[in-house]
Design a protein around this motif. Structure first.
Motif, PDB file in Angstrom:
ATOM      1  N   MET A 110     -36.469 -44.022  -6.598  1.00 15.11           N
ATOM      2  CA  MET A 110     -37.758 -44.662  -6.816  1.00 15.11           C
ATOM      3  C   MET A 110     -37.720 -46.067  -6.237  1.00 15.11           C
ATOM      4  N   VAL A 111     -38.859 -46.514  -5.814  1.00 15.02           N
ATOM      5  CA  VAL A 111     -38.977 -47.845  -5.235  1.00 15.02           C
ATOM      6  C   VAL A 111     -40.097 -48.580  -5.959  1.00 15.02           C
ATOM      7  N   PHE A 112     -39.803 -49.818  -6.360  1.00 12.71           N
ATOM      8  CA  PHE A 112     -40.782 -50.637  -7.075  1.00 12.71           C
ATOM      9  C   PHE A 112     -40.923 -51.983  -6.396  1.00 12.71           C
ATOM     10  N   GLN A 113     -42.154 -52.390  -6.139  1.00 16.66           N
ATOM     11  CA  GLN A 113     -42.443 -53.734  -5.649  1.00 16.66           C
ATOM     12  C   GLN A 113     -42.567 -54.621  -6.878  1.00 16.66           C
ATOM     13  N   GLN A 114     -41.738 -55.654  -6.975  1.00 16.12           N
ATOM     14  CA  GLN A 114     -41.748 -56.550  -8.123  1.00 16.12           C
ATOM     15  C   GLN A 114     -42.765 -57.680  -7.924  1.00 16.12           C
ATOM     16  N   ALA A 115     -43.165 -58.298  -9.001  1.00 15.73           N
ATOM     17  CA  ALA A 115     -44.155 -59.379  -8.951  1.00 15.73           C
ATOM     18  C   ALA A 115     -43.660 -60.563  -8.121  1.00 15.73           C
TER      19      ALA A 115
ATOM     20  N   VAL B  89     -38.058 -56.026  -3.793  1.00 13.32           N
ATOM     21  CA  VAL B  89     -38.204 -54.580  -3.885  1.00 13.32           C
ATOM     22  C   VAL B  89     -36.980 -54.047  -4.617  1.00 13.32           C
ATOM     23  N   GLU B  90     -37.211 -53.207  -5.621  1.00 13.63           N
ATOM     24  CA  GLU B  90     -36.108 -52.605  -6.367  1.00 13.63           C
ATOM     25  C   GLU B  90     -36.034 -51.114  -6.053  1.00 13.63           C
ATOM     26  N   PHE B  91     -34.853 -50.675  -5.648  1.00  9.54           N
ATOM     27  CA  PHE B  91     -34.568 -49.268  -5.394  1.00  9.54           C
ATOM     28  C   PHE B  91     -33.772 -48.747  -6.577  1.00  9.54           C
ATOM     29  N   SER B  92     -34.169 -47.613  -7.126  1.00 10.88           N
ATOM     30  CA  SER B  92     -33.487 -47.000  -8.261  1.00 10.88           C
ATOM     31  C   SER B  92     -33.210 -45.540  -7.938  1.00 10.88           C
ATOM     32  N   PHE B  93     -32.005 -45.103  -8.269  1.00 12.27           N
ATOM     33  CA  PHE B  93     -31.581 -43.740  -7.943  1.00 12.27           C
ATOM     34  C   PHE B  93     -30.802 -43.183  -9.130  1.00 12.27           C
ATOM     35  N   LEU B  94     -31.252 -42.066  -9.684  1.00 10.18           N
ATOM     36  CA  LEU B  94     -30.603 -41.455 -10.840  1.00 10.18           C
ATOM     37  C   LEU B  94     -29.451 -40.577 -10.374  1.00 10.18           C
ATOM     38  N   ARG B  95     -28.254 -40.979 -10.746  1.00 10.20           N
ATOM     39  CA  ARG B  95     -27.035 -40.233 -10.386  1.00 10.20           C
ATOM     40  C   ARG B  95     -25.984 -40.542 -11.441  1.00 10.20           C
ATOM     41  N   PRO B  96     -26.087 -39.950 -12.646  1.00 10.97           N
ATOM     42  CA  PRO B  96     -25.208 -40.306 -13.761  1.00 10.97           C
ATOM     43  C   PRO B  96     -23.724 -40.122 -13.497  1.00 10.97           C
TER      44      PRO B  96
ATOM     45  N   THR C  95     -43.331 -50.648   6.699  1.00  9.53           N
ATOM     46  CA  THR C  95     -42.966 -49.287   6.367  1.00  9.53           C
ATOM     47  C   THR C  95     -41.523 -49.066   6.797  1.00  9.53           C
ATOM     48  N   TYR C  96     -40.713 -48.520   5.901  1.00  3.81           N
ATOM     49  CA  TYR C  96     -39.290 -48.353   6.171  1.00  3.81           C
ATOM     50  C   TYR C  96     -38.843 -46.937   5.840  1.00  3.81           C
ATOM     51  N   GLN C  97     -37.800 -46.497   6.525  1.00  4.07           N
ATOM     52  CA  GLN C  97     -37.137 -45.249   6.195  1.00  4.07           C
ATOM     53  C   GLN C  97     -35.784 -45.602   5.596  1.00  4.07           C
ATOM     54  N   PHE C  98     -35.382 -44.842   4.576  1.00  6.94           N
ATOM     55  CA  PHE C  98     -34.103 -45.104   3.927  1.00  6.94           C
ATOM     56  C   PHE C  98     -33.615 -43.845   3.240  1.00  6.94           C
ATOM     57  N   ARG C  99     -32.341 -43.856   2.880  1.00  6.55           N
ATOM     58  CA  ARG C  99     -31.743 -42.780   2.092  1.00  6.55           C
ATOM     59  C   ARG C  99     -30.673 -43.389   1.219  1.00  6.55           C
ATOM     60  N   TYR C 100     -30.308 -42.650   0.190  1.00  9.07           N
ATOM     61  CA  TYR C 100     -29.213 -43.045  -0.687  1.00  9.07           C
ATOM     62  C   TYR C 100     -27.963 -42.294  -0.262  1.00  9.07           C
ATOM     63  N   LEU C 101     -26.821 -42.967  -0.333  1.00  9.61           N
ATOM     64  CA  LEU C 101     -25.537 -42.341  -0.041  1.00  9.61           C
ATOM     65  C   LEU C 101     -24.708 -42.391  -1.313  1.00  9.61           C
ATOM     66  N   SER C 102     -24.459 -41.229  -1.896  1.00 11.10           N
ATOM     67  CA  SER C 102     -23.733 -41.144  -3.160  1.00 11.10           C
ATOM     68  C   SER C 102     -22.474 -40.306  -2.971  1.00 11.10           C
TER      69      SER C 102
ATOM     70  N   PHE D 147     -28.916 -38.483   0.225  1.00 12.67           N
ATOM     71  CA  PHE D 147     -30.045 -38.010  -0.591  1.00 12.67           C
ATOM     72  C   PHE D 147     -31.309 -38.722  -0.143  1.00 12.67           C
ATOM     73  N   THR D 148     -32.413 -37.999  -0.109  1.00 11.47           N
ATOM     74  CA  THR D 148     -33.706 -38.555   0.260  1.00 11.47           C
ATOM     75  C   THR D 148     -34.517 -38.836  -0.994  1.00 11.47           C
ATOM     76  N   ASP D 149     -35.220 -39.949  -0.996  1.00 12.68           N
ATOM     77  CA  ASP D 149     -36.116 -40.296  -2.102  1.00 12.68           C
ATOM     78  C   ASP D 149     -37.522 -39.869  -1.694  1.00 12.68           C
ATOM     79  N   TYR D 150     -38.070 -38.904  -2.392  1.00  9.71           N
ATOM     80  CA  TYR D 150     -39.409 -38.437  -2.083  1.00  9.71           C
ATOM     81  C   TYR D 150     -40.404 -39.197  -2.910  1.00  9.71           C
TER      82      TYR D 150
END
Length: 71
Positions: free
Chosen positions: A1-6, A10-17, A56-63, A68-71
């Motif tokens: 997930m991507v969030f634009q902060q006030a 920009v915060e990127f969050s990725f769930l991978r416990p 506009t940017y393209q990115f992926r997570y590497l775990s 992994f792609t963020d949709y």
């Protein structure tokens, strides 16, 4: 997930416990696999926050070596 902060960051969050390491790679860092490590939040989410110019940017997570792609 991507969030634009006030504050304009920009915060990127990725769930991978069960991940041992997670990094963010994209066209904003020339797809460098280790220049943007993410930090574990203790709740299974990994996060990374930084300033990013509007656009506009393209990115992926590497775990743990797997992409992994963020949709």
């Amino acid at each position: 997930m991507v969030f634009q902060q006030a504050d304009g960051t920009v915060e990127f969050s990725f769930l991978r416990p069960d991940a041992r390491c997670v990094a963010l790679a994209g066209d904003f860092n020339a797809w460098h696999k280790s220049s943007m490590p993410m930090s574990p939040g203790g709740d299974g989410w990994w996060r990374c926050r930084f300033q990013l110019a509007p656009g506009t940017y393209q990115f992926r997570y590497l775990s743990d070596g797997q992409w992994f792609t963020d949709y």
